[in-house]
Design an enzyme around this catalytic site. Structure first.
Site, mmCIF file in Angstrom:
data_model
loop_
_atom_site.group_PDB
_atom_site.id
_atom_site.type_symbol
_atom_site.label_atom_id
_atom_site.label_comp_id
_atom_site.label_asym_id
_atom_site.label_seq_id
_atom_site.Cartn_x
_atom_site.Cartn_y
_atom_site.Cartn_z
ATOM 1 N N THR A 35 -1.487 -9.494 -10.234
ATOM 2 C CA THR A 35 -1.897 -10.257 -9.039
ATOM 3 C C THR A 35 -0.838 -11.306 -8.666
ATOM 4 O OG1 THR A 35 -3.197 -11.819 -10.374
ATOM 5 C CG2 THR A 35 -4.379 -9.939 -9.431
ATOM 6 N N VAL A 57 0.140 -10.503 -21.288
ATOM 7 C CA VAL A 57 -0.160 -11.347 -22.456
ATOM 8 C C VAL A 57 -1.424 -10.902 -23.203
ATOM 9 C CG1 VAL A 57 1.103 -13.347 -21.602
ATOM 10 C CG2 VAL A 57 -1.344 -13.158 -21.100
ATOM 11 N N ASN A 99 -3.891 -14.448 -28.058
ATOM 12 C CA ASN A 99 -2.446 -14.291 -28.293
ATOM 13 C C ASN A 99 -1.688 -15.573 -27.961
ATOM 14 O OD1 ASN A 99 -2.615 -11.616 -29.138
ATOM 15 N ND2 ASN A 99 -2.492 -10.828 -27.048
ATOM 16 N N ALA A 114 -6.000 -22.826 -18.663
ATOM 17 C CA ALA A 114 -6.518 -22.909 -17.291
ATOM 18 C C ALA A 114 -7.909 -22.295 -17.301
ATOM 19 C CB ALA A 114 -5.598 -22.160 -16.338
ATOM 20 N N TYR A 145 -15.226 -12.510 -15.268
ATOM 21 C CA TYR A 145 -14.337 -13.685 -15.209
ATOM 22 C C TYR A 145 -14.987 -14.864 -15.928
ATOM 23 C CZ TYR A 145 -11.217 -17.170 -12.987
ATOM 24 O OH TYR A 145 -10.315 -18.180 -12.728
ATOM 25 N N LYS A 149 -13.656 -16.573 -19.432
ATOM 26 C CA LYS A 149 -13.191 -17.968 -19.467
ATOM 27 C C LYS A 149 -14.048 -18.813 -20.413
ATOM 28 C CE LYS A 149 -9.653 -18.048 -16.576
ATOM 29 N NZ LYS A 149 -8.284 -18.375 -17.009
#
Ligand code: UDP
Length: 304
Positions: A35, A57, A99, A114, A145, A149
């Site tokens: 993205t 990642v 990671n 974030a 999402y 998070k």
């Protein structure tokens, strides 16, 4: 000082790279570009303090040499993107954070996650304080999402408590500014594009839902302050000026002198009804508050 920014070619990540390079740090920008875009960092690639590495990642991260800070910004972040890439979103929030934390631990680097206002889900209290646990539908379309998070926050705190990594968590509320993809589906780029083309402005639902929009420069300023603070618990960063989506549409039509009409479309599943940050902690602990009003920010964006 050598810093790694994962998701460094994304909207927020690339502005963070600019800030860090401007402050004289060496920056390794890592992104798999699903993205993010090289266009966001093209102006940096000739800088001797900047390196771009194309890497996902969610797979192990190898960096040679010392590292002082790992800033983990990699993730699809707009509802349209994380609905398109649900598994990648879950993986980067979980495996990617694991990671990135492992790397920070090995390098004895600081770590900043974030995170997002989405961890509050469709909140039952407004504004949202950091102490609010949220109201998330784990199996809904946005769950990929939100839950990724939430896991990312949990593992970040575990690395802090168990391994003593100096970690920070920023809960980012709706932000906007130059370099948002025109097709990322978020409300501000959508409305601006529609208004500029005099096409119908698509309001989802009745437009009575609220969001609070923070201009990117304010957000980066807050992230930078948090990076060098001694705060380890989560901090909300966002603009507490709460706006109804219908009101936002009218503002954008007026600012662009557009002939667009407003049309109403179905509200996406689990779309939060309200969202507004309580920034008492940010004010008190990192001496931050946003300075750019929605009107000013929209004008800046339109003239960029
Ligand atoms: N929205 C809208 N029209 C659009 C795009 C979004 O009415 O063309 C609404 C969306 O339903 C939500 C709000 O605007 O209530 C903010 O959406 P966005 O995708 O920007 O971010 P969110 O805060 O939902 O993550």
């Amino acid at each position: 000082m050598r810093y790694l920014v994962t998701g460094g070619a994304g909207f927020i990540g690339s502005h963070l790279c600019d800030k860090l390079i401007g402050e004289g740090f060496k920056v390794i920008c890592m992104d798999n570009l699903i993205t993010g875009s090289l266009d966001n960092i093209r102006h940096l690639v000739k800088n001797k303090n900047f390196i771009f590495i194309k890497h996902n990642v969610s797979n192990k991260i190898n960096i040679k040499g010392k590292l002082d800070y790992v800033l983990h910004f990699a993730s699809p972040a707009s509802p349209v993107d994380y609905l398109k890439y649900p598994i990648q979103t879950l993986k980067v929030g979980s495996l990617g954070t694991y990671n990135a934390l492992g790397l920070a631990k090995a390098k004895k680097a600081k770590f900043l996650l974030a995170s997002t206002s989405e961890i509050y889900g469709d909140p039952l209290v407004n504004p949202q304080r950091e102490e609010y646990y949220g109201n998330v539908n784990s199996i809904g379309p946005r769950g990929v999402y939100d839950e990724a998070k939430r896991f990312a926050e949990a593992i970040t705190m575990a690395y802090h408590r168990v391994h003593g990594v100096d970690t920070k968590i920023v809960r980012i509320f709706n932000s906007y500014g130059p370099r948002m993809r025109q097709d990322d589906g978020r409300v501000i780029p959508n409305f601006i594009l529609q208004a500029m083309k005099n096409k119908p402005i698509t309001i989802y639902g009745k437009g009575l839902q609220t969001r609070s929009f923070c201009y990117i420069n304010d957000l980066i300023d807050g992230i930078y302050k948090l990076m060098f603070s001694n705060v380890n618990g989560p901090i909300n960063l966002g603009n507490p000026e709460e706006t109804q989506i219908l009101e936002l549409a009218k503002k954008i039509v007026a600012l662009t002198r557009s002939k667009s009409k407003i049309v109403f479309k179905p509200l996406p599943e689990d779309d939060p009804k309200v969202r507004c940050p309580d920034i008492t902690k940010a004010k008190r602990l990192i001496k931050w508050h946003p300075k750019i009003s929605l009107e000013t920010g929209l004008s800046l964006l339109l003239s960029s």
